[in-house]
Design an enzyme around this catalytic site. Structure first.
Site, PDB file in Angstrom:
ATOM      1  N   PHE A   1     -31.666  47.454  -5.057  1.00 20.25           N
ATOM      2  CA  PHE A   1     -30.714  48.070  -5.996  1.00 20.25           C
ATOM      3  C   PHE A   1     -30.478  47.089  -7.134  1.00 20.25           C
ATOM      4  O   PHE A   1     -30.150  45.918  -6.906  1.00 20.25           O
ATOM      5  CB  PHE A   1     -29.383  48.401  -5.314  1.00 20.25           C
ATOM      6  CG  PHE A   1     -28.424  49.075  -6.271  1.00 20.25           C
ATOM      7  CD1 PHE A   1     -28.559  50.431  -6.565  1.00 20.25           C
ATOM      8  CD2 PHE A   1     -27.415  48.362  -6.901  1.00 20.25           C
ATOM      9  CE1 PHE A   1     -27.699  51.054  -7.474  1.00 20.25           C
ATOM     10  CE2 PHE A   1     -26.553  48.971  -7.806  1.00 20.25           C
ATOM     11  CZ  PHE A   1     -26.695  50.320  -8.087  1.00 20.25           C
TER      12      PHE A   1
ATOM     13  N   ASP B   1     -32.010  38.436  -7.889  1.00 17.49           N
ATOM     14  CA  ASP B   1     -30.819  39.256  -8.141  1.00 17.49           C
ATOM     15  C   ASP B   1     -29.773  38.855  -7.100  1.00 17.49           C
ATOM     16  O   ASP B   1     -29.778  39.334  -5.972  1.00 17.49           O
ATOM     17  CB  ASP B   1     -31.148  40.744  -8.066  1.00 17.49           C
ATOM     18  CG  ASP B   1     -29.960  41.596  -8.536  1.00 17.49           C
ATOM     19  OD1 ASP B   1     -28.840  41.054  -8.593  1.00 17.49           O
ATOM     20  OD2 ASP B   1     -30.152  42.789  -8.827  1.00 17.49           O
TER      21      ASP B   1
ATOM     22  N   LYS C   1     -20.286  40.365  -9.975  1.00 18.08           N
ATOM     23  CA  LYS C   1     -19.392  40.676  -8.851  1.00 18.08           C
ATOM     24  C   LYS C   1     -18.404  39.558  -8.504  1.00 18.08           C
ATOM     25  O   LYS C   1     -17.380  39.412  -9.148  1.00 18.08           O
ATOM     26  CB  LYS C   1     -20.221  41.083  -7.631  1.00 18.08           C
ATOM     27  CG  LYS C   1     -20.873  42.470  -7.804  1.00 18.08           C
ATOM     28  CD  LYS C   1     -21.404  42.980  -6.493  1.00 18.08           C
ATOM     29  CE  LYS C   1     -22.178  44.276  -6.621  1.00 18.08           C
ATOM     30  NZ  LYS C   1     -21.347  45.463  -6.750  1.00 18.08           N
TER      31      LYS C   1
HETATM   32  C1  LIG Z   1     -28.004  43.504  -6.260  1.00 17.05           C
HETATM   33  C2  LIG Z   1     -27.307  44.245  -7.364  1.00 17.05           C
HETATM   34  N1  LIG Z   1     -27.840  44.251  -8.598  1.00 17.05           N
HETATM   35  C3  LIG Z   1     -27.243  44.890  -9.613  1.00 17.05           C
HETATM   36  C4  LIG Z   1     -26.065  45.581  -9.440  1.00 17.05           C
HETATM   37  C5  LIG Z   1     -25.419  46.290 -10.609  1.00 17.05           C
HETATM   38  O1  LIG Z   1     -24.210  45.680 -10.937  1.00 17.05           O
HETATM   39  P1  LIG Z   1     -23.110  46.496 -11.780  1.00 17.05           P
HETATM   40  O2  LIG Z   1     -22.621  47.611 -10.920  1.00 17.05           O
HETATM   41  O3  LIG Z   1     -22.061  45.470 -12.100  1.00 17.05           O
HETATM   42  O4  LIG Z   1     -23.797  46.984 -13.014  1.00 17.05           O
HETATM   43  C6  LIG Z   1     -25.479  45.623  -8.175  1.00 17.05           C
HETATM   44  C7  LIG Z   1     -24.252  46.389  -7.934  1.00 17.05           C
HETATM   45  O5  LIG Z   1     -23.936  46.824  -6.862  1.00 17.05           O
HETATM   46  C8  LIG Z   1     -26.128  44.928  -7.107  1.00 17.05           C
HETATM   47  O6  LIG Z   1     -25.607  44.932  -5.867  1.00 17.05           O
END
Ligand SMILES: Cc1ncc(COP(=O)(O)O)c(C=O)c1O
Length: 387
Positions: A139, A240, A269
């Protein structure tokens, strides 16, 4: 009580589109540390933590104080117009704590998805190549490019195409699903033969622990192999760490467990205790590839969020000083796989590495009993659970 949860939920569905759904119809009145209280006065342990954000608890006094102090000074000038010291200070700290010894630089944006998008931009500018490889079940966000990178259709991708081209997916190694590290690497090799030459690949992006994909940790062997593959072909390795960063899996960043240094790291986050700020931190030569003005945005590096983030880093740093001692207080072993509810998206995730460490100490905890005996645990381990 103004209105009940049910009444508010009914009001919400009238005016907020169903696409922005909510997991629980529990309307928050206030929250403190690991708990929240709803509008009906009911008290909850907050395993949601705003999707793995409130690693230092709700409204930590240090974060609240830092934010108030900053708002009294100024709340916005845009770091790309009139910069300010706290943004520089935060960048210095992030660069220092990012895994690996290479010289690094940072940029600030507002959301995790933006951080991922900027990694792709930076990797493409650095390599002059087009392709990006992500993993099944991964994700990476809800914007057009990050949706394309995300390896899960429902609810993230269906209805939303077309997607940008030059994005490819490979299987993520999950032993319990019969996907070995060897099989994943073989699939990558196949991708290079069938879909895109490695010399056309700008970046490989990987979560060290998949979240949406089902809480699967990438084996160290796999991350090491990805590092080697990227080195061999001049591909940028993007970690990520949006969900795994800032102590969520024990260490500051999950990549530290593997000893692998990524080229670019996404951070969001848990970085600022709920204030919207995200960052990309990476090797200086790669980070400097885009031209001035090519990265950033109006709110990226908001001074209020920078103040919150600096407070969060202080809190984590302080908490980590006596982390082992605090862990030592726990004398049960955690079996988080036996939870009486679905652990995905819950902050129990942050217990996983502790569980691993406790297993090596040969202690016994059953997490079910943690849930049932919450009051006892909270008393005993107050400072471990609440920073
Ligand atoms: C691993 C990862 N990458 C990217 C994102 C996207 O972040 P945002 O919701 O702040 O755009 C998330 C959000 O849950 C995530 O868990």
């Amino acid at each position: 009580m103004t209105q009940s949860n049910a009444q508010l939920q009914q009001r919400k569905t009238q005016v907020i589109a169903r696409g922005q759904g909510n997991v629980y119809p529990v309307y928050v009145e206030h929250a403190k540390n690991a708990e929240l209280w709803d509008v009906e006065g009911k008290r909850y342990i907050d395993f949601g933590t705003g999707i793995a954000v409130c690693n230092t608890g709700h409204s930590h006094p240090k974060v609240v104080a830092a934010v108030k102090e900053q708002v009294d000074k100024f709340s916005h000038t845009c770091v790309m117009v009139n910069p300010y010291e706290i943004a520089v200070e935060l960048a210095e700290k992030l660069v220092a704590i990012a895994p690996g010894d290479s010289a690094k630089k940072a940029i600030f944006v507002s959301t995790g998805a933006e951080a991922v998008e900027n990694c792709v931009k930076i990797a493409r500018a650095h390599t002059g190549r087009r392709g990006v490889i992500a993993f099944n079940g991964g994700f990476h966000g809800r914007t057009n490019l990050t949706m394309a990178l995300t390896g899960k259709i429902t609810p993230y991708k269906n209805l939303f195409g077309p997607f940008p081209s030059d994005i490819f997916h490979a299987p993520f190694p999950i032993e319990t699903h019969d996907i070995s590290v060897k099989a994943s690497l073989k699939a990558l090799d196949n991708l290079f033969k069938v879909d895109i030459a490695p010399t056309d690949v700008a970046a490989i992006i990987v979560e060290p622990v998949q979240g949406e994909g089902g809480f699967y940790a990438a084996p160290t062997e796999f991350l090491v192999a990805l590092r080697n593959l990227c080195d061999q072909h001049g591909i940028v390795l993007i970690a990520d760490e949006i969900q795994t960063g800032f102590g969520r899996t024990g260490k500051m960043f999950n990549f530290e467990y593997s000893g692998v240094e990524p080229d670019l790291i996404t951070m969001a986050k848990g970085i600022a205790g709920g204030f919207p700020i995200a960052a990309v931190v990476g090797k200086s030569d790669i980070m400097d590839a885009p031209l001035p003005g090519g990265l950033g945005g109006t709110y990226g590096g908001s001074p209020v969020a920078c103040a919150a983030a600096l407070a969060v880093l202080d809190i984590i740093e302080e908490a980590r000083k006596n982390f082992d001692e605090r862990l030592d207080k726990i004398n049960w072993e955690i079996y988080y796989k036996d939870l009486p509810f679905n652990p995905s998206a819950l902050s129990l995730y942050k217990w996983a590495p502790i569980a691993e460490e406790l297993k090596t100490l040969d202690r016994k905890i059953v997490l079910n009993s943690m849930i049932l005996k919450w009051d006892v645990i909270k008393q005993e381990f107050n400072d471990l659970i609440q920073f």
